[in-house]
Design a protein around this motif. Sequence first.
Motif, PDB file in Angstrom:
ATOM      1  N   VAL A 217       0.847  -1.194   0.000  1.00 40.21           N
ATOM      2  CA  VAL A 217       0.000   0.000   0.000  1.00 40.21           C
ATOM      3  C   VAL A 217       0.883   1.245   0.000  1.00 40.21           C
ATOM      4  N   GLY A 218       0.488   2.239  -0.802  1.00 41.10           N
ATOM      5  CA  GLY A 218       1.269   3.465  -0.901  1.00 41.10           C
ATOM      6  C   GLY A 218       0.915   4.526   0.100  1.00 41.10           C
ATOM      7  N   GLY A 219      -0.144   4.341   0.869  1.00 39.00           N
ATOM      8  CA  GLY A 219      -0.527   5.328   1.858  1.00 39.00           C
ATOM      9  C   GLY A 219      -1.937   5.085   2.342  1.00 39.00           C
ATOM     10  N   PHE A 220      -2.422   6.002   3.183  1.00 36.47           N
ATOM     11  CA  PHE A 220      -3.737   5.878   3.805  1.00 36.47           C
ATOM     12  C   PHE A 220      -4.454   7.215   3.754  1.00 36.47           C
ATOM     13  N   VAL A 221      -5.772   7.143   3.681  1.00 36.50           N
ATOM     14  CA  VAL A 221      -6.627   8.328   3.733  1.00 36.50           C
ATOM     15  C   VAL A 221      -7.420   8.266   5.022  1.00 36.50           C
ATOM     16  N   ILE A 222      -7.327   9.325   5.821  1.00 36.60           N
ATOM     17  CA  ILE A 222      -8.120   9.435   7.043  1.00 36.60           C
ATOM     18  C   ILE A 222      -8.945  10.713   6.955  1.00 36.60           C
ATOM     19  N   CYS A 223      -9.913  10.837   7.831  1.00 39.97           N
ATOM     20  CA  CYS A 223     -10.748  12.037   7.888  1.00 39.97           C
ATOM     21  C   CYS A 223     -10.317  12.898   9.067  1.00 39.97           C
ATOM     22  N   ASP A 224     -10.562  14.196   8.941  1.00 43.74           N
ATOM     23  CA  ASP A 224     -10.209  15.079  10.046  1.00 43.74           C
ATOM     24  C   ASP A 224     -11.123  14.892  11.247  1.00 43.74           C
ATOM     25  N   THR A 225     -12.180  14.089  11.099  1.00 43.19           N
ATOM     26  CA  THR A 225     -13.069  13.771  12.214  1.00 43.19           C
ATOM     27  C   THR A 225     -12.669  12.477  12.923  1.00 43.19           C
ATOM     28  N   ASP A 226     -11.649  11.786  12.423  1.00 41.76           N
ATOM     29  CA  ASP A 226     -11.206  10.531  13.029  1.00 41.76           C
ATOM     30  C   ASP A 226     -10.318  10.809  14.235  1.00 41.76           C
ATOM     31  N   GLY A 227     -10.244   9.789  15.112  1.00 41.86           N
ATOM     32  CA  GLY A 227      -9.312   9.884  16.224  1.00 41.86           C
ATOM     33  C   GLY A 227      -7.870   9.844  15.771  1.00 41.86           C
ATOM     34  N   ALA A 228      -7.635   9.337  14.556  1.00 39.73           N
ATOM     35  CA  ALA A 228      -6.261   9.290  14.043  1.00 39.73           C
ATOM     36  C   ALA A 228      -5.725  10.670  13.721  1.00 39.73           C
ATOM     37  N   TYR A 229      -6.612  11.646  13.565  1.00 42.81           N
ATOM     38  CA  TYR A 229      -6.158  12.995  13.248  1.00 42.81           C
ATOM     39  C   TYR A 229      -5.798  13.713  14.551  1.00 42.81           C
ATOM     40  N   SER A 230      -4.640  13.416  15.029  1.00 41.31           N
ATOM     41  CA  SER A 230      -4.116  14.043  16.240  1.00 41.31           C
ATOM     42  C   SER A 230      -2.599  13.980  16.171  1.00 41.31           C
ATOM     43  N   GLU A 231      -1.967  14.805  16.990  1.00 43.18           N
ATOM     44  CA  GLU A 231      -0.508  14.848  16.974  1.00 43.18           C
ATOM     45  C   GLU A 231       0.090  13.493  17.328  1.00 43.18           C
ATOM     46  N   LYS A 232      -0.424  12.876  18.377  1.00 38.41           N
ATOM     47  CA  LYS A 232       0.152  11.622  18.848  1.00 38.41           C
ATOM     48  C   LYS A 232      -0.028  10.503  17.811  1.00 38.41           C
ATOM     49  N   SER A 233      -1.226  10.401  17.239  1.00 38.89           N
ATOM     50  CA  SER A 233      -1.483   9.342  16.260  1.00 38.89           C
ATOM     51  C   SER A 233      -0.658   9.537  15.001  1.00 38.89           C
ATOM     52  N   LEU A 234      -0.600  10.763  14.487  1.00 32.70           N
ATOM     53  CA  LEU A 234       0.124  11.008  13.245  1.00 32.70           C
ATOM     54  C   LEU A 234       1.632  10.840  13.415  1.00 32.70           C
ATOM     55  N   LEU A 235       2.142  11.187  14.590  1.00 31.07           N
ATOM     56  CA  LEU A 235       3.558  10.928  14.844  1.00 31.07           C
ATOM     57  C   LEU A 235       3.842   9.427  14.847  1.00 31.07           C
ATOM     58  N   VAL A 255      -5.328  13.493   4.426  1.00 28.53           N
ATOM     59  CA  VAL A 255      -6.413  13.866   5.340  1.00 28.53           C
ATOM     60  C   VAL A 255      -7.559  14.417   4.510  1.00 28.53           C
ATOM     61  N   LYS A 256      -8.702  13.760   4.586  1.00 26.31           N
ATOM     62  CA  LYS A 256      -9.894  14.230   3.886  1.00 26.31           C
ATOM     63  C   LYS A 256     -10.615  15.239   4.780  1.00 26.31           C
ATOM     64  N   GLN A 257     -10.759  16.453   4.294  1.00 29.40           N
ATOM     65  CA  GLN A 257     -11.372  17.517   5.085  1.00 29.40           C
ATOM     66  C   GLN A 257     -12.888  17.388   5.018  1.00 29.40           C
ATOM     67  N   MET A 258     -13.484  17.081   6.168  1.00 29.21           N
ATOM     68  CA  MET A 258     -14.932  16.944   6.267  1.00 29.21           C
ATOM     69  C   MET A 258     -15.583  18.185   6.856  1.00 29.21           C
ATOM     70  N   ARG A 259     -14.848  18.938   7.630  1.00 28.08           N
ATOM     71  CA  ARG A 259     -15.375  20.145   8.253  1.00 28.08           C
ATOM     72  C   ARG A 259     -15.115  21.347   7.363  1.00 28.08           C
ATOM     73  N   GLU A 260     -15.744  22.455   7.740  1.00 26.79           N
ATOM     74  CA  GLU A 260     -15.556  23.671   6.953  1.00 26.79           C
ATOM     75  C   GLU A 260     -14.110  24.143   7.008  1.00 26.79           C
ATOM     76  N   ARG A 261     -13.490  24.007   8.176  1.00 25.91           N
ATOM     77  CA  ARG A 261     -12.087  24.353   8.343  1.00 25.91           C
ATOM     78  C   ARG A 261     -11.345  23.174   8.945  1.00 25.91           C
ATOM     79  N   LEU A 262     -10.122  22.979   8.509  1.00 27.20           N
ATOM     80  CA  LEU A 262      -9.330  21.866   8.997  1.00 27.20           C
ATOM     81  C   LEU A 262      -8.800  22.195  10.381  1.00 27.20           C
ATOM     82  N   PRO A 263      -9.091  21.347  11.402  1.00 31.08           N
ATOM     83  CA  PRO A 263      -8.576  21.620  12.752  1.00 31.08           C
ATOM     84  C   PRO A 263      -7.054  21.626  12.743  1.00 31.08           C
ATOM     85  N   PRO A 264      -6.437  22.614  13.354  1.00 23.01           N
ATOM     86  CA  PRO A 264      -4.966  22.664  13.355  1.00 23.01           C
ATOM     87  C   PRO A 264      -4.383  21.616  14.289  1.00 23.01           C
TER      88      PRO A 264
END
Length: 489
Positions: A217-235, A255-264
């Motif tokens: 696999v060449g990579g993964f797509v996650i959503c900004d609403t997932d628990g994986a979208y966090s500093e600890k998980s992404l590190l 990261v698939k942006q589901m919200r109006e603005r991407l959480p920093p």
Amino acid sequence: MPLNLGDTGYGSVAGPGLSSSGAAGSAETAALLVPELEEEDEGEQEWRPMSKEELEVIAGGPGWRRLRVYLVVLFWLAWLAMLATAVAIISTSPRPVATPLSWWRKSVFFQLQPDLVTGTPTGSSALCEQLSYLKSLGISALILRGLFEPSNATDSGERSGTLTQVQHLLGESDKAGLKVVLDVCDVQLFGGREGAETQDGWDATQNALRFWLGQGVGGFVICDTDGAYSEKSLLLWRGVLEEFRKEDEERIVVVKQMRERLPPLRVSSQQVNGTLVDVVLRSVLPASPRPLSAGQVAQAIETHLQAPEDTWLGWMVGEEGPHDLRKLLLVLLMTLPGTPVVQYEQLYPAQGGNGSESSEDKFKSRRSTVALFRSLSHNRAREEALVFGSFTFLPFNASFSNATLSSATSSPPLLAFLRSWGCVHFLVLLNAGSGPHSLDPAWAPHLPRAGVFVAGTAGDRLGAVSLDALVLRPREAVVVKLFEPGSYS
């Protein structure tokens, strides 16, 4: 009897031809006709060519030597001046530097439907047979979505038989030269919403990542609403991806942006810059409970065109717009700066906008859409300006306000932007309205007025074009490569 002529001949007057002295033989040697002698002007000489010896004497004179020296010096000075001018022009002229791009920045992604792989027992095999065809269209990477339940992805795949089909598809994709990215949005294992803070949760996440990366696999797509979208998980993800990194085979996180603005992300800029998130996938059309109108589509497009981003973006259509704007949105995706993500439904829609459309009309529509996509992808592959060229929004009309949208008789404005790389310019024109649009001669006066058609939704735009005479039809989009008069580069 003999005549005694005497010394003076027949008398005292000397005869013609006889000298006054009467010398013997004078009459015999004198010419009978004496030509008249022409007096020559003093100093005037008859012209005759110079001999070799005379030329050598004159050419070796001091005057000619000085002239030859002056001509040689003048030639070399002029040559050095032209060389210095060329070097100065090249060194001072702003020229773009083509930085090496990662594979996902040069790729065209194609998002597949889940049932193409798992819908039938032969679905995976049928898709594998089409991989070479997809590659010929200019597609470089596939996105597989909806293959896993929101639980342990490996176990779920084994029970449903999905795992074997996905593994077969990964192997065949690698042979065809296509990257595969897994969409794992809402899968708990990869986000760790429940129990992810425990050591067991982190271990399960790393094991799942290593398993799929080992499959190619060449990579993964996650959503900004997932628990994986966090500093600890992404590190954690980044550390695992680095283990499988090879030369020209970087593994990515999208990261698939589901919200109006991407959480920093609450991390330092050194960590975020090109490390934690590689691509932010954004939808061109906003989420809506009802189908969007042409005016709403035009407003959404204009909003994105006026909001440049520093982050590397991926673009997809998202919500379904009007059927007759499908090709226009395809042109937009393939010419925006970033990575285009084309959905299966865009090239092969289930049905046309009119339910009474015949099968033959549907086939022609699909064929023309695929031909447009092929033209756009191939032009994007060979034109640097369409990949990493600068982006300039060209406001043709005033901003399309909400008040304008509420008017039933109003027509969306003509949208335009420019992709430039050095002296190469691509003009993209989008007419989402129901009426024709022409270009005002006073609009963008700095642009070249001539160009050549590269691609268009109508499929019949060919050859050179003048912007002053260009009229866009309703629901039409065109891509024009501009050039200065007399230049066809």
